[in-house]
Design an enzyme around this catalytic site. Structure first.
Site, short mmCIF file in Angstrom:
data_model
loop_
_atom_site.label_atom_id
_atom_site.label_comp_id
_atom_site.label_asym_id
_atom_site.label_seq_id
_atom_site.Cartn_x
_atom_site.Cartn_y
_atom_site.Cartn_z
N ASP A 296 -6.57 -95.65 28.81
CA ASP A 296 -6.73 -94.89 27.56
C ASP A 296 -6.03 -93.54 27.63
O ASP A 296 -6.43 -92.58 26.96
CB ASP A 296 -8.22 -94.69 27.21
CG ASP A 296 -8.99 -95.99 27.21
OD1 ASP A 296 -8.53 -96.94 26.55
OD2 ASP A 296 -10.04 -96.07 27.87
N HIS B 100 -4.13 -100.37 22.88
CA HIS B 100 -3.21 -99.29 22.56
C HIS B 100 -3.17 -99.11 21.04
O HIS B 100 -3.03 -100.08 20.30
CB HIS B 100 -1.79 -99.61 23.06
CG HIS B 100 -1.68 -99.72 24.55
ND1 HIS B 100 -0.59 -100.26 25.19
CD2 HIS B 100 -2.55 -99.36 25.53
CE1 HIS B 100 -0.79 -100.23 26.50
NE2 HIS B 100 -1.97 -99.70 26.71
N THR B 101 -3.32 -97.88 20.58
CA THR B 101 -3.24 -97.59 19.15
C THR B 101 -1.99 -96.77 18.88
O THR B 101 -1.73 -95.77 19.55
CB THR B 101 -4.47 -96.79 18.68
OG1 THR B 101 -5.64 -97.56 18.96
CG2 THR B 101 -4.41 -96.54 17.19
N THR C 224 -15.03 -106.04 29.37
CA THR C 224 -14.92 -106.22 27.91
C THR C 224 -15.44 -107.59 27.48
O THR C 224 -15.50 -107.87 26.29
CB THR C 224 -13.45 -106.11 27.48
OG1 THR C 224 -12.66 -107.08 28.21
CG2 THR C 224 -12.91 -104.71 27.76
N ARG D 111 -16.54 -99.03 22.35
CA ARG D 111 -17.52 -98.34 23.18
C ARG D 111 -17.15 -96.86 23.36
O ARG D 111 -15.97 -96.54 23.49
CB ARG D 111 -17.60 -98.98 24.57
CG ARG D 111 -18.22 -100.36 24.60
CD ARG D 111 -18.32 -100.88 26.03
NE ARG D 111 -17.01 -101.14 26.60
CZ ARG D 111 -16.82 -101.61 27.83
NH1 ARG D 111 -17.86 -101.87 28.61
NH2 ARG D 111 -15.61 -101.84 28.29
N LYS E 144 -2.73 -85.40 25.02
CA LYS E 144 -3.96 -84.87 24.42
C LYS E 144 -4.32 -83.46 24.87
O LYS E 144 -5.49 -83.09 24.95
CB LYS E 144 -5.14 -85.84 24.63
CG LYS E 144 -4.85 -87.25 24.09
CD LYS E 144 -6.05 -88.14 24.01
CE LYS E 144 -6.82 -87.90 22.73
NZ LYS E 144 -7.82 -88.97 22.48
N ASP F 118 -3.92 -80.91 23.14
CA ASP F 118 -4.47 -80.19 21.99
C ASP F 118 -5.99 -80.32 21.90
O ASP F 118 -6.65 -79.47 21.30
CB ASP F 118 -3.82 -80.69 20.69
CG ASP F 118 -4.00 -82.19 20.50
OD1 ASP F 118 -3.95 -82.93 21.49
OD2 ASP F 118 -4.17 -82.61 19.34
#
Length: 358
Positions: free
Chosen positions: A22, A50-51, A138, A308, A336, A338
Site C-alpha cells: 500500500d 492498486h488505485t 484476504t 479493512r 504521501k 503531504d
C-alpha cells in the site's frame, strides 16, 4: 554476443514495495507506463490492490497490471501470478465499463496456476484454525493456491486446453481437500461446467509469456515489472509467518517471469512517508493512539481489496534499510509526504531495543 553488445542489451525496470504494501506503487507505475511498451505482473494474485485516478476516474486494480491505463501499453499477467478466472474477467469488465479498451493488449501466461473457489473456502477454514494467531489474509485463496503449486498438485492455465486432464486433476485436488477439511459445500460438476466455458473465453488472452517477454527484450522494447505486496510480506524475507505466499522482492521477478538477473536494470523502491500494514504480525512503529487514527483518516488508509482499516505508524528506517539491503534499490520513491503536513511533530524509527539491547 560480444560483451559490449551484452552490456547495451535492453533491461527491464522494476517497481517494488519497500514496506508492508500500500505504498503507492500503482500511481508510480501509471506515471512510468506512459513511456513503456510492456507492463508485467510477476507474482501474487487478486490479493493486491492498486488505485489509480486518471482525469477524475478512479481505477481499482487487483490482479491486472496498472499499465493498462496507458492505451499504448501491452500488459501481461506473468507465470508467477495465481489467477482466479472469474475475478480476472470481473476486473477486466469493470475497467472496460470505465472506458479502458483492453482488446489485444492484455495477455496471461499459460504457466499461471489457477485459484478455484475451493481454495477460497479453504483459506477461510485455515484462518479459523489459527484462531487468535491468524495471519489476516484476504481470504482470496492465494495461499492455498500456492500450496497446491508447491505440492505439485496445482492446475495451470494450459491444462484448460486439455480438458480431460484438467478434469482429472481437478477432481483429485478437490477430493484431497475433502479428506483434509471434510465435505464442505462445493458443487464440483457446476465448477467443471463453468471452467469449460471460461477456458474458451480465456483462449485469446493466453500466451507463452517467457518467449513473449524475451522477444520483446530482443526487440528493444521497454518493459516495466509491477511488483505486488512488498518486501516485508515476502515468504522468505518478510515477517514470517505474517506474510503473503510468494516472493515479493526482486527475486520474484526472475522466478515469476523467467527473466535472468542480468536483464534487470532499474529497481525502484516505493516507500510511504509513514508506515502501514494490514492484517496481523509485528509492527514496531505502530501507533494505536489518536495519532495513528489521524494518520489513517488523513491518509485514507483503508484497503483497496478488502476495505479493512490499515494499521498506521511512523516511518520505520530499520525496515527501509533492511528492504534496501535485500532488493538493492537503484532509487526510492517517497509517497504521501503531504499527509504529514497536519502534524506538528514527525517521528521516525531509527533502531529497535530488544531485551535491553539495541
Amino acid at each position: 554476443m560480444s560483451p559490449s553488445a551484452e552490456n547495451n542489451a535492453n533491461k527491464v525496470s522494476v517497481v517494488l514495495g519497500t514496506q508492508w504494501g500500500d505504498e503507492g506503487k500503482g500511481k508510480l507505475v501509471d506515471i512510468l507506463a506512459q513511456d513503456i511498451d510492456v507492463c508485467v505482473r510477476c507474482q501474487g494474485g487478486n490479493n493486491a490492490g492498486h488505485t489509480i485516478v486518471v482525469s477524475g476516474v478512479k481505477y481499482a486494480f487487483h490482479m491486472l497490471p496498472s499499465g493498462l491505463v496507458n492505451m499504448a501499453c501491452i500488459s501481461v499477467v506473468g507465470s508467477g501470478v495465481v489467477v482466479h478466472l472469474p475475478s480476472f474477467f470481473e476486473e477486466l469488465e469493470d475497467l472496460q465499463k470505465q472506458g479502458l479498451d483492453c482488446d489485444n493488449r492484455l495477455f496471461i501466461s499459460d504457466r499461471c496456476h489457477l485459484v478455484f473457489d475451493f481454495h477460497q473456502i479453504v483459506d477461510g477454514m485455515k484462518e479459523g484454525e489459527l484462531g487468535r494467531g491468524s495471519i489476516g489474509t484476504t481470504k482470496k485463496g492465494i495461499g492455498p493456491a500456492y500450496s497446491s503449486k508447491a505440492s505439485r498438485s496445482g492446475i495451470r492455465v494450459h491444462h484448460l486446453y486439455h480438458f480431460d486432464e484438467f478434469e482429472k486433476r481437478f477432481r483429485s485436488i478437490v477430493a484431497a481437500r475433502y479428506r483434509r477439511y471434510g465435505n464442505f459445500e462445493y458443487d464440483v460438476e457446476a465448477e467443471l461446467s463453468r471452467y469449460r466455458q471460461l477456458a474458451e473465453r480465456l483462449r485469446p488472452f493466453v500466451i507463452d509469456s517467457v518467449e513473449f517477454l524475451h522477444t520483446k527484450l530482443r526487440e528493444g522494447k521497454r518493459i516495466l515489472v509491477e511488483g505486488a505486496n512488498a518486501l516485508m510480506l515476502d515468504i522468505d524475507f518478510g515477517t514470517y509467518p505474517f506474510v503473503t505466499s510468494s516472493n515479493t522482492g526482486v527475486g520474484g521477478v526472475c522466478t515469476g517471469l523467467g527473466i535472468p538477473p542480468n536483464k534487470i536494470g532499474n529497481v525502484i523502491g516505493v516507500a510511504k512517508a509513514y508506515t502501514t500494514r494490514v492484517g496481523g504480525g509485528p509492527f514496531p512503529s505502530e501507533l494505536t493512539d489518536e495519532v495513528g487514527q489521524k494518520l489513517r483518516d488523513v491518509g485514507a488508509e483503508y484497503g483497496v481489496t478488502t476495505g479493512r482499516p490499515r494499521r498506521c505508524g511512523w516511518l520505520d528506517l530499520v525496515v527501509l534499510r533492511y528492504s534496501t539491503m535485500i532488493n538493492g534499490y537503484t532509487s526510492l520513491n517517497l509517497t504521501k509526504l503531504d499527509v504529514l503536513d497536519v502534524f506538528d511533530e514527525i517521528k521516525v524509527a531509527v533502531s529497535y531495543t530488544i531485551n535491553g539491547k539495541e
